[in-house]
Write a protein that holds these residues in place. Sequence first.
Motif, PDB file in Angstrom:
ATOM      1  N   ASP A   1      -0.151  12.262   3.854  1.00 53.53           N
ATOM      2  CA  ASP A   1      -1.787  12.244   3.417  1.00 53.53           C
ATOM      3  C   ASP A   1      -2.682  12.619   1.945  1.00 53.53           C
TER       4      ASP A   1
ATOM      5  N   SER B   1      -0.241   2.233   0.198  1.00 55.60           N
ATOM      6  CA  SER B   1      -1.102   3.464   1.049  1.00 55.60           C
ATOM      7  C   SER B   1       0.412   4.679   1.873  1.00 55.60           C
ATOM      8  N   THR B   2       1.178   3.955   1.928  1.00 55.40           N
ATOM      9  CA  THR B   2       2.484   4.493   2.807  1.00 55.40           C
ATOM     10  C   THR B   2       3.255   4.981   1.825  1.00 55.40           C
TER      11      THR B   2
ATOM     12  N   GLU C   1       6.806   4.076   2.399  1.00 54.24           N
ATOM     13  CA  GLU C   1       7.366   3.035   2.352  1.00 54.24           C
ATOM     14  C   GLU C   1       7.660   1.939   0.953  1.00 54.24           C
ATOM     15  N   LYS C   2       6.377   2.213   0.812  1.00 49.73           N
ATOM     16  CA  LYS C   2       5.827   1.004  -0.499  1.00 49.73           C
ATOM     17  C   LYS C   2       5.436   1.921  -1.783  1.00 49.73           C
TER      18      LYS C   2
ATOM     19  N   ARG D   1      -5.141   2.194  -2.046  1.00 44.66           N
ATOM     20  CA  ARG D   1      -5.316   0.832  -1.037  1.00 44.66           C
ATOM     21  C   ARG D   1      -6.058  -0.135  -1.916  1.00 44.66           C
TER      22      ARG D   1
ATOM     23  N   ALA E   1      -1.542   7.760  -3.019  1.00 41.76           N
ATOM     24  CA  ALA E   1      -2.068   6.763  -1.866  1.00 41.76           C
ATOM     25  C   ALA E   1      -3.241   6.012  -2.087  1.00 41.76           C
TER      26      ALA E   1
ATOM     27  N   HIS F   1       5.356  11.074   5.966  1.00 43.08           N
ATOM     28  CA  HIS F   1       4.008  10.122   5.730  1.00 43.08           C
ATOM     29  C   HIS F   1       2.855  10.858   5.325  1.00 43.08           C
TER      30      HIS F   1
END
Length: 513
Positions: free
Chosen positions: A7, A59-60, A62-63, A52, A50, A5
Motif C-alpha cells: 500500500d 494502483s497495483t 502488477e500495473k 489512480r 501507487a 501488493h
Amino acid sequence: MTLSHPDNSTQERIFAFLTDPTTHPGVTRIDTHAASVFLDRDRALKIKRAVRFPFLDYSTLEKRKAACEEEIRINRPLAPQIYRRMVAITEDRDGSLRIEGDGPAIEFAVEMTRFDENRTLDHLAKAGPFDAHLATAIADAISASHAIAPRVEAPRWIETLPALIDGNSEGLRRGGHVSTTEIDALAQASHDALLRVRQRLEERGRQGFVRRCHGDLHLGNIVEIDGRPVLFDAIEFDPEMASIDVLYDLGFTLMDLLHHEQQPAANGVLNRYLATTEVENHDALGVLPLLMSIRAAIRAQVLLAKQARPHAAESTILKDARRYFRLAQVLIDPPAPRLIAVGGLSGTGKSLLARMLAPLVPPQPGAVVLRSDVIRKQLFQVSETDRLPPSAYQPDVTARVYDILAERARRVLPQGHSVIVDAVFAQQSERNEAAALARACNVPLSGFFLVADLATRQARIGSRRDDASDATREVAELQEHYNIGDLDWAIVNASGTPEQTRDRCRIGMAGDR
C-alpha cells in the motif's frame, strides 16, 4: 520471483530506504504526480507511485511493473543511452529492503543512466539563443523518431480533439486565474479552426501520418547529451494519448520554443523537419496553428494545476501559465501569409538573409524557406553538400528547379503559411513567375534583389563550408556578365553586414503590406 501488493505506506518505506544516507548517501528525491525519481551519482531510479487518475492507473504492483516495462520499451529506441532496464525492490525475511535482492519483489523501478538535468532544453533555453546546429539536430531527432513510429488508426485521435479543447477550457477555469471570457473565446476559435482543418487531418490519417509518437515533446523532455538532443520520457501509460498526427508531436516542441523566446530555433526546426520528411507535410501547415495552440493551452492548465493556493499572490508558475495561455490565443489567430522572393548573384548573402528573415515573417513560427540550391540537390538525389557536375546547371534543369520552387510554394501559401524563395532570379521571366504565383495565391509579394561587388562576393564564396551552393569564384566572375534586365524588385545593397541587409529588407517588407 513472487509479487506482493504494497500500500502507500509500504511505498513510503521504500522511498525512505532509497534516500537513507547510511545505505544510499547523496541520493536526491524528485516527486511528480505519478512517479518518484531517485538520483544517484550516475544512476536514476524511477518508481511509479501507487496512484489512480482518470488518465492512468498505477494502483497495483502488477500495473506498475507493466508500466515500467512499457516505459523502457517505448523510450529505449529514442534514448538507448538513458534507459537501462527494470529492477526489483525486494524484501528479505527480516524485513530489510534491497535492490535486486533474493526476497519477493515489492516494487519495481526503471533504472536509467543519470544525465545532467541542467542540459534539458528548457534549462538551456534560459541561458541564451540556440544556434542553427542545435535547431537542425532537434529537428533530426524528432523526424527520426517519427520515421520509426508505428502507424495507427486515425479516427480515434481526431474524435478526441473536441473533448481535448473543452478539457483545456475546464482546466483553465479552475482557480479563476484566467478570464472566463478569454477562455470561451479561445475555445470557440479552436472549435472553428478544427472544423476548417478536420478534413485535412482525416486525409493525413489515411496517408499514415497518425503514429504512435513520443506524445509529450516539450523542451523539458529533450536533453543534450554529448552535444546532441535526445528525446526521453515519452508517454507510456496511454497508447491512445500518444497516437497522434506527427505534426501534433512536432507542434509541442515548436510551441515550447516560441514560449521560451527561441523563435529562430523554432523556425529552424520547422524548416529542417519539412526538408527531411515527406513532402505532404507542406500540404498540412494549415493545421499547425490549432495544434500548437492546443499544446500551449495544455501547458497553461498544467501549470495552473501546480498553483498550490488559488488566491495566492502571482507566482513565477502563474506568470508562466499566463504566458502559455497568451501564446495559445496568438497562435489560434494567425495573420495572413505573404510571399518573399530573395534574388541576387552568388555570394550576395541570399541564403543567410532568408534564414534571418524567416523567423520574423508571420505567422509563427515563421516562413518556410525554399532554397534553389537545396531543391537542385534533392532533384539529383544527393546530399546538400555533395557537388553536382556542370550538366546539373543546364538551362532545362534550372527551369525545372524553379518549377519545383513554385510548386512547393503553391502547397504552402494556401495553408495560410508564408514562404521565402531563395534563388538567383537572374531572368526577368523567373521574377515574373514569382509575381504570378503571388497573384494566384492572393498574397502580397516582396521581391528583393541583393547586390554586392565582385570582390565581396568571391570572398564570401571562398569562406563557405558545408553549404548546399556549388558556386565558385569563377562562377561569380561569369555572373558579372549576366543581363539581369529591368528590375522591378527592391535593389538592396548587401555589401555590409548580414544584419544591415536584414534591416533594409524589413523596412521594405513593411512598405509592401
